[in-house]
Design an enzyme around this catalytic site. Structure first.
Site, PDB file in Angstrom:
ATOM      1  CG  ASP A   1      -0.260  -0.010   2.459  1.00 37.76           C
ATOM      2  OD1 ASP A   1       0.929  -0.697   2.663  1.00 37.76           O
ATOM      3  OD2 ASP A   1      -0.641   0.711   3.710  1.00 37.76           O
ATOM      4  CD  GLU A   2      -0.824   4.270   3.119  1.00 36.80           C
ATOM      5  OE1 GLU A   2      -1.885   4.915   3.352  1.00 36.80           O
ATOM      6  OE2 GLU A   2       0.000   3.994   3.743  1.00 36.80           O
TER       7      GLU A   2
END
Length: 574
Positions: free
Chosen positions: A366-367
């Protein structure tokens, strides 16, 4: 924290010695042993008469058979079959080491508060004989985690096809005893169970919670306490977020500076810390004994500042960044164009896999805002192949969805609305989902604006918000059969102690547990809130911190059990 009970810090451990019939022939169990030829003496007859009278005069069981969280599949109360745990009760299990281990666990749960010896034995054909029998029966048609609990005046029987099912039956039995059973020291109480039968099995196979130990580090004992909370509510996975920008928490022999350098920081500038391999094995073993699988997460390619501080060769510019103790995300990443990066990933995941007997390896994903498009998907696809080569199943946050599918891949979805065409497409290509919607299941969100810790970026999550959603239909164009289960993540940017953890876990963790375990047709907010309210006194008795959510009708005055000497018999009849 004015709305929490202050805990002692670590769950109490029973110090009552194991029962030894040879050392105490007077207290030895008589179940299955022929009566002596001689007539019973007057004292024996008097004790038997006293017990019979107590049973006749005893009030109904204080708990109802329906007061169970998560709600069981089927409950059939029979008030004429209430049973009182006698001081001389024996716990007998099927002649199988796994069944005997569950029986021992049950005895360890009940001994501290009752003060009873509760000897444990096994036999080919367990019978309650006015005690408790744990019966492994592969023909019972109860599934891999199901059980049947029968409570009658002549004893209690838990039947299951597996030791896991027996374990969950034991957790239900525990909830049906009075809240005083959670006392770490002997108390006077009427140890009655409500009569009837419960037949039960889970809706989803994956039911979990996540603890972030990277933003703030938590000692082994704190993690073990969290495991106990999961076990109580029939959750079967503990996801450990082991690495992030602020700290690397798991020892890797082939890259020792990951902990020698990368573990020495945390949010706010604290000392950090890490788990040695022995520490991690202890966590895994403790969880396994409670039928919980540990899911380790090594977050890649982003959230890697602590690794780059330790090994700048992994950084895109080959320059070590400064240690990071803030809470921003998305700025760090390992170099996806350097073969040394994949050596690192293979080494780290290989060592973690060797320590983890469960099937899952979580690679985050993620991210990673600075790794885009085909570079990102190419990195993920290569990392997935490394996981598969280790004999594990890859799990990742739903940002992995655009990457090529790998058989068995699991995506953990943390969005805040039910529209996600990219994830739905990944499901059509074969992915399964773990549901962790940020606005329902993220336990680091505040309950209300005045909650002293936590965030609100996904909204405020009171207990009803945590409870009122359906994992099977939550995500548009995703069929129920693609949902592996649910998980409640607890990120720890603002969480610094066990008391903080418990404040945010309870009472929302049981809400998520019920969504994962209970049939959809049992979903009822009013019924849940009433059942949940009965757990407040249990947590208070155990010294567990929890949020006294105003929407839950907690008992007005918690009952404080009367302390007694461990050798004092329980003669309470009213």
């Amino acid at each position: 924290m004015t709305d929490a009970n202050t805990p002692p810090g670590v769950a109490a451990v029973s110090t009552i010695p194991a029962f030894d019939p040879a050392a105490d022939p007077v207290a030895a169990p008589t179940a299955g042993v022929p009566l002596p030829a001689r007539e019973p003496d007057a004292a024996t007859l008097a004790r038997a008469a006293e017990r019979t009278a107590a049973e006749l005069l005893a009030p109904p069981a204080p708990q109802r058979l329906t007061d169970v969280v998560p709600a069981p599949q089927q409950v059939r109360p029979d008030p004429t079959e209430d049973w009182v745990l006698p001081a001389e009760a024996v716990i007998v299990a099927s002649a199988d080491p796994a069944a005997l281990a569950v029986a021992t666990h049950l005895a360890e749960l009940l001994r501290p508060a009752t003060g009873y010896p509760l000897p444990v034995t096994d036999t080919a054909t367990p019978d309650p004989a006015d005690g408790i029998a744990l019966v492994l029966d592969e023909t019972a048609d109860l599934g891999a985690e199901g059980y049947r609990l029968d409570i009658k005046t002549n004893g209690v029987r838990v039947t299951a096809g597996t030791a896991t099912g027996l374990f969950y039956g034991v957790q239900t039995l525990r909830q049906l005893l009075p809240p005083a059973i959670e006392s770490p020291t002997p108390v006077t109480a009427h140890w009655a169970l409500p009569g009837g039968t419960i037949t039960d099995a889970p809706r989803f196979p994956y039911r979990g919670a996540m603890l972030d130990v990277a933003r703030h580090f938590f000692a082994v004992e704190d993690v073990l306490r969290v495991i106990e909370h999961l076990a109580r509510y029939k959750l079967n996975h503990l996801h450990l977020h082991l690495t992030d920008d602020q700290g690397w928490r798991i020892a890797v022999d082939s890259w020792p500076k990951l902990t020698g350098v990368g573990a020495t920081t945390e949010v706010g500038g604290g000392p950090g810390g890490h788990y040695t391999k022995a520490d991690y094995r202890r966590i895994v073993s403790y969880a396994a004994a409670r039928h919980i699988t540990v899911v380790p997460e090594i977050d890649l390619p982003g959230h890697t500042n602590s690794a780059l501080v330790a090994y700048p060769e992994l950084a895109p510019d080959k320059i070590a960044p400064p240690p990071y103790t803030g809470t921003e995300v998305g700025f760090s990443y390992v170099d996806p164009a350097d073969e040394r990066t994949y050596d690192f990933i293979a080494d780290v995941l290989g060592e973690v896999a060797a320590l983890t007997p469960g099937p899952w390896l979580h690679i985050g994903g993620d991210e990673a805002f600075k790794v885009k498009g085909e570079v990102y998907t190419g990195f993920v696809e290569r990392a997935q192949r490394i996981v598969a080569g280790l004999g594990k199943t890859v799990v990742g946050w739903h940002q992995l969805a655009p990457a090529g599918h790998l058989d068995g891949r699991v995506l953990q979805w943390w969005g805040t609305n039910g529209e996600d065409p990219t994830t739905a497409d990944a499901v059509r290509r074969g992915a399964r989902l773990i549901l962790s919607p940020g606005n329902h299941a993220y336990l680091d969100m505040k309950y209300a604006p005045d909650t002293p810790i936590g965030h609100d970026w996904a909204g405020l999550i009171d207990v009803r918000k945590a409870y009122d959603w359906d994992p099977g239909t939550h995500l548009t164009d995703v069929p129920t059969e693609a949902v592996l289960g649910v998980e409640a993540p607890l990120w720890t940017e603002s969480v610094t102690s066990l008391a903080d953890i418990e404040l945010l876990l309870l009472p929302r963790l049981p809400a998520i547990a019920e969504l994962g375990w209970s049939p959809r047709d049992t979903h009822d907010w009013n019924g849940f809130r009433d059942r949940l309210a009965t757990h407040g006194p249990r947590w208070a008795t155990a010294g567990t911190t929890f949020h006294r959510a105003p929407e839950i009708p907690w008992p007005a005055t918690p009952t404080i059990p009367e302390q007694r000497h461990p050798n004092q018999a329980d003669t309470t009849t009213s």
